[in-house]
Design a protein around this motif. Structure first.
Motif, PDB file in Angstrom:
ATOM      1  N   PHE A   5      21.997  14.083 -14.338  1.00 40.39           N
ATOM      2  CA  PHE A   5      21.514  12.735 -13.910  1.00 40.39           C
ATOM      3  C   PHE A   5      22.645  12.005 -13.329  1.00 40.39           C
ATOM      4  N   ARG A   6      22.278  11.201 -12.177  1.00 41.15           N
ATOM      5  CA  ARG A   6      23.380  10.379 -11.784  1.00 41.15           C
ATOM      6  C   ARG A   6      23.255   8.904 -12.620  1.00 41.15           C
ATOM      7  N   GLY A   7      24.346   8.723 -13.152  1.00 39.89           N
ATOM      8  CA  GLY A   7      24.452   7.340 -14.004  1.00 39.89           C
ATOM      9  C   GLY A   7      24.343   6.022 -13.384  1.00 39.89           C
ATOM     10  N   ASN A   8      23.893   5.127 -14.009  1.00 39.95           N
ATOM     11  CA  ASN A   8      23.714   3.665 -13.334  1.00 39.95           C
ATOM     12  C   ASN A   8      23.644   2.614 -14.546  1.00 39.95           C
ATOM     13  N   GLU A   9      24.303   1.565 -14.218  1.00 39.79           N
ATOM     14  CA  GLU A   9      24.039   0.667 -15.213  1.00 39.79           C
ATOM     15  C   GLU A   9      22.661   0.074 -15.439  1.00 39.79           C
ATOM     16  N   ASP A  10      21.616   0.031 -14.448  1.00 44.52           N
ATOM     17  CA  ASP A  10      20.527  -0.049 -14.459  1.00 44.52           C
ATOM     18  C   ASP A  10      19.684   1.138 -14.883  1.00 44.52           C
ATOM     19  N   PRO A  11      19.023   1.154 -15.988  1.00 45.59           N
ATOM     20  CA  PRO A  11      18.407   2.413 -16.369  1.00 45.59           C
ATOM     21  C   PRO A  11      17.165   3.001 -15.394  1.00 45.59           C
ATOM     22  N   LEU A  12      16.820   1.899 -14.769  1.00 49.09           N
ATOM     23  CA  LEU A  12      15.708   2.211 -13.815  1.00 49.09           C
ATOM     24  C   LEU A  12      16.075   2.999 -12.559  1.00 49.09           C
TER      25      LEU A  12
END
Length: 220
Positions: A5-12
């Motif tokens: 998965f490509r991470g992001n500060e916003d879980p959505l």
């Protein structure tokens, strides 16, 4: 299977980037049909081949095996054309290009343009010593048969032209492309369309038995 998965500060906004199945791993010396419970365990974050990108070890407990999935640099390539002023409203009555037979009264209508490639993410080049060969393929009217195609490349004498070049790490790299319109062409209204495909050569990325080879020279 292994899910990345490509991470992001916003879980959505976290999205699946890649799924790797045991059957996707193709090594001649490894029969992956018998690779059981691939993805049972994971170990990541270590750069085992010194190309500044973290690699991933994947365990397959049911087969008493572990595989190392190595990460390569990803380079973004910008492709564009230059010197294309002559591509609009081509007058096919003007025949000023020599044909392959180079005979009198055998001149053809032709046009040319420069195909150019440039690395967009130049901040990555510090990790790459020498870029591998860059292969590109240009096809004229890809949906047309050879008999119906209206133009061809003189160098290839066909609707398909393939070339292998070295890209510059810092500047754009351009190649001149010359296209000839067939003598028997009577379709003057429809535009002539081109399809372009390109990739880095993987000739130097084959595994050797003695050690892990450097794959910093083989980006994707």
């Amino acid at each position: 299977a292994v899910y990345i998965f490509r991470g992001n500060e916003d879980p959505l906004k976290i999205k699946l980037a890649q799924k790797i199945y045991a059957k996707d791993i193709n090594f001649s010396e490894l029969d992956t049909k018998f690779l059981k419970t691939f993805g049972y365990s994971l170990s990541g974050g270590l750069d085992l081949d010194s190309n500044s990108y973290p690699d991933l070890a994947v365990g397959a407990l049911g087969s008493n095996s572990a595989l190392l999935l190595r990460t390569r640099p990803i380079l973004n390539i910008k492709a564009f054309i230059r010197n294309n002023n002559s591509l609009e409203d081509i007058d096919q009555k003007i025949k000023e290009c020599k044909s392959e037979k180079d005979l009198p009264n055998n001149d053809l209508t032709c046009f040319s343009f420069d195909i150019c490639f440039e690395l967009e993410n130049k901040n990555q080049i510090q990790f790459i010593n020498i870029l591998p060969f860059f292969e590109y393929k240009i096809e004229i009217e890809p949906n047309a048969t050879d008999a119906n195609v209206r133009a061809y490349f003189m160098k290839a004498k066909s609707k398909l032209f393939t070339n292998q070049i070295r890209l510059s790490l810092y500047d754009e790299t351009c190649e001149n492309i010359q296209v000839y319109i067939r003598k028997d062409n009577n379709d003057f209204l429809r535009p002539i369309k081109f399809a372009l495909n390109y990739s880095f050569s993987n000739e130097n990325s084959k595994q050797r038995p003695d050690s892990l080879i450097e794959i910093r020279n083989n980006p994707i």
